[in-house]
Design a protein around this motif. Structure first.
Motif, PDB file in Angstrom:
ATOM      1  N   ALA A 208      -6.471  42.385 -99.634  1.00 49.00           N
ATOM      2  CA  ALA A 208      -5.290  41.514 -99.647  1.00 49.00           C
ATOM      3  C   ALA A 208      -5.517  40.253-100.479  1.00 49.00           C
ATOM      4  CB  ALA A 208      -4.940  41.121 -98.209  1.00 49.00           C
ATOM      5  N   GLU A 209      -4.436  39.736-100.994  1.00 44.95           N
ATOM      6  CA  GLU A 209      -4.407  38.465-101.720  1.00 44.95           C
ATOM      7  C   GLU A 209      -5.354  38.425-102.919  1.00 44.95           C
ATOM      8  OE1 GLU A 209      -4.905  35.294 -98.881  1.00 44.95           O
ATOM      9  OE2 GLU A 209      -3.323  36.084 -97.598  1.00 44.95           O
ATOM     10  N   GLY A 210      -5.484  39.541-103.600  1.00 43.70           N
ATOM     11  CA  GLY A 210      -6.304  39.593-104.807  1.00 43.70           C
ATOM     12  C   GLY A 210      -7.805  39.609-104.562  1.00 43.70           C
ATOM     13  N   ARG A 211      -8.212  39.707-103.343  1.00 45.65           N
ATOM     14  CA  ARG A 211      -9.636  39.742-103.017  1.00 45.65           C
ATOM     15  C   ARG A 211     -10.186  41.149-103.165  1.00 45.65           C
ATOM     16  NH1 ARG A 211      -9.914  36.138 -97.501  1.00 45.65           N
ATOM     17  NH2 ARG A 211      -9.065  34.238 -98.395  1.00 45.65           N
ATOM     18  N   THR A 212     -11.494  41.264-103.044  1.00 44.04           N
ATOM     19  CA  THR A 212     -12.136  42.575-103.014  1.00 44.04           C
ATOM     20  C   THR A 212     -13.040  42.651-101.791  1.00 44.04           C
ATOM     21  OG1 THR A 212     -13.982  41.843-104.378  1.00 44.04           O
ATOM     22  CG2 THR A 212     -12.139  42.883-105.529  1.00 44.04           C
ATOM     23  N   VAL A 213     -13.272  43.878-101.331  1.00 48.35           N
ATOM     24  CA  VAL A 213     -14.170  44.096-100.196  1.00 48.35           C
ATOM     25  C   VAL A 213     -15.584  43.788-100.652  1.00 48.35           C
ATOM     26  CG1 VAL A 213     -15.073  45.820 -98.588  1.00 48.35           C
ATOM     27  CG2 VAL A 213     -12.647  45.862 -99.234  1.00 48.35           C
ATOM     28  N   ARG A 214     -16.283  43.006 -99.855  1.00 47.98           N
ATOM     29  CA  ARG A 214     -17.668  42.632-100.164  1.00 47.98           C
ATOM     30  C   ARG A 214     -18.587  43.833 -99.952  1.00 47.98           C
ATOM     31  NH1 ARG A 214     -21.160  40.753 -96.484  1.00 47.98           N
ATOM     32  NH2 ARG A 214     -19.438  40.301 -95.074  1.00 47.98           N
ATOM     33  N   GLU A 215     -19.530  44.030-100.859  1.00 41.60           N
ATOM     34  CA  GLU A 215     -20.512  45.093-100.726  1.00 41.60           C
ATOM     35  C   GLU A 215     -21.291  44.925 -99.428  1.00 41.60           C
ATOM     36  OE1 GLU A 215     -24.342  46.476-103.241  1.00 41.60           O
ATOM     37  OE2 GLU A 215     -22.514  46.068-104.392  1.00 41.60           O
ATOM     38  N   ARG A 216     -21.561  46.024 -98.750  1.00 42.59           N
ATOM     39  CA  ARG A 216     -22.263  46.087 -97.462  1.00 42.59           C
ATOM     40  C   ARG A 216     -21.448  45.520 -96.297  1.00 42.59           C
ATOM     41  NH1 ARG A 216     -28.112  46.952 -97.669  1.00 42.59           N
ATOM     42  NH2 ARG A 216     -28.659  47.356 -99.836  1.00 42.59           N
ATOM     43  N   ALA A 217     -20.170  45.222 -96.505  1.00 46.98           N
ATOM     44  CA  ALA A 217     -19.323  44.703 -95.431  1.00 46.98           C
ATOM     45  C   ALA A 217     -18.596  45.827 -94.699  1.00 46.98           C
ATOM     46  CB  ALA A 217     -18.308  43.715 -95.983  1.00 46.98           C
ATOM     47  N   LEU A 218     -18.314  46.938 -95.389  1.00 49.25           N
ATOM     48  CA  LEU A 218     -17.565  48.038 -94.790  1.00 49.25           C
ATOM     49  C   LEU A 218     -18.062  49.359 -95.367  1.00 49.25           C
ATOM     50  CD1 LEU A 218     -15.244  48.883 -92.931  1.00 49.25           C
ATOM     51  CD2 LEU A 218     -13.705  48.625 -94.880  1.00 49.25           C
ATOM     52  N   VAL A 219     -18.522  50.206 -94.478  1.00 49.32           N
ATOM     53  CA  VAL A 219     -19.019  51.533 -94.865  1.00 49.32           C
ATOM     54  C   VAL A 219     -18.210  52.557 -94.098  1.00 49.32           C
ATOM     55  CG1 VAL A 219     -21.013  53.084 -94.772  1.00 49.32           C
ATOM     56  CG2 VAL A 219     -21.340  50.676 -95.321  1.00 49.32           C
ATOM     57  N   ARG A 220     -17.844  53.656 -94.748  1.00 46.03           N
ATOM     58  CA  ARG A 220     -17.140  54.741 -94.063  1.00 46.03           C
ATOM     59  C   ARG A 220     -18.003  55.985 -94.146  1.00 46.03           C
ATOM     60  NH1 ARG A 220     -15.851  59.287 -95.627  1.00 46.03           N
ATOM     61  NH2 ARG A 220     -14.024  59.371 -94.330  1.00 46.03           N
ATOM     62  N   ALA A 221     -17.917  56.792 -93.099  1.00 46.95           N
ATOM     63  CA  ALA A 221     -18.701  58.023 -93.046  1.00 46.95           C
ATOM     64  C   ALA A 221     -18.100  58.961 -92.018  1.00 46.95           C
ATOM     65  CB  ALA A 221     -20.144  57.708 -92.674  1.00 46.95           C
ATOM     66  N   ASP A 222     -18.504  60.205 -92.091  1.00 46.43           N
ATOM     67  CA  ASP A 222     -18.151  61.136 -91.027  1.00 46.43           C
ATOM     68  C   ASP A 222     -19.443  61.731 -90.476  1.00 46.43           C
ATOM     69  OD1 ASP A 222     -18.985  62.955 -92.924  1.00 46.43           O
ATOM     70  OD2 ASP A 222     -17.027  63.833 -93.252  1.00 46.43           O
ATOM     71  N   SER A 223     -19.349  62.428 -89.398  1.00 45.55           N
ATOM     72  CA  SER A 223     -20.470  63.149 -88.786  1.00 45.55           C
ATOM     73  C   SER A 223     -21.650  62.254 -88.411  1.00 45.55           C
ATOM     74  CB  SER A 223     -20.954  64.267 -89.716  1.00 45.55           C
ATOM     75  OG  SER A 223     -19.907  65.126 -90.055  1.00 45.55           O
TER      76      SER A 223
END
Length: 76
Positions: free
Chosen positions: A20-35
């Motif tokens: 949002a608001e022109g920002r970017t997700v910070r590295e190592r702040a959000l990880v997605r995975a399955d299993s």
């Protein structure tokens, strides 16, 4: 960025994606995975070495049973 956590498929760090608001997700702040329940002890160690385990699991919204299974695994 794709990550290698043994026996966990499709693990990605979402850092760099637009937010949002022109920002970017910070590295190592959000990880997605399955299993996550299939992680080997080596995979759990890799996950913990990458970041805060509880923050990752909270962000991904795993169920209590999945959290218990992951936490029950010994990490050397």
């Amino acid at each position: 960025m794709r990550l290698h956590w043994p026996d966990c498929r499709n693990v990605r760090d979402l850092g760099g994606l637009p937010a949002a608001e022109g920002r970017t997700v910070r590295e190592r702040a959000l990880v997605r995975a399955d299993s996550l329940n299939r992680l080997t002890a080596e995979g759990v160690a890799a996950l913990r070495a990458y970041g805060d385990l509880d923050a990752y699991l909270l962000a991904h919204g795993r169920t209590g049973r999945q959290l218990d299974a992951l936490r029950a695994r010994p990490v050397g």
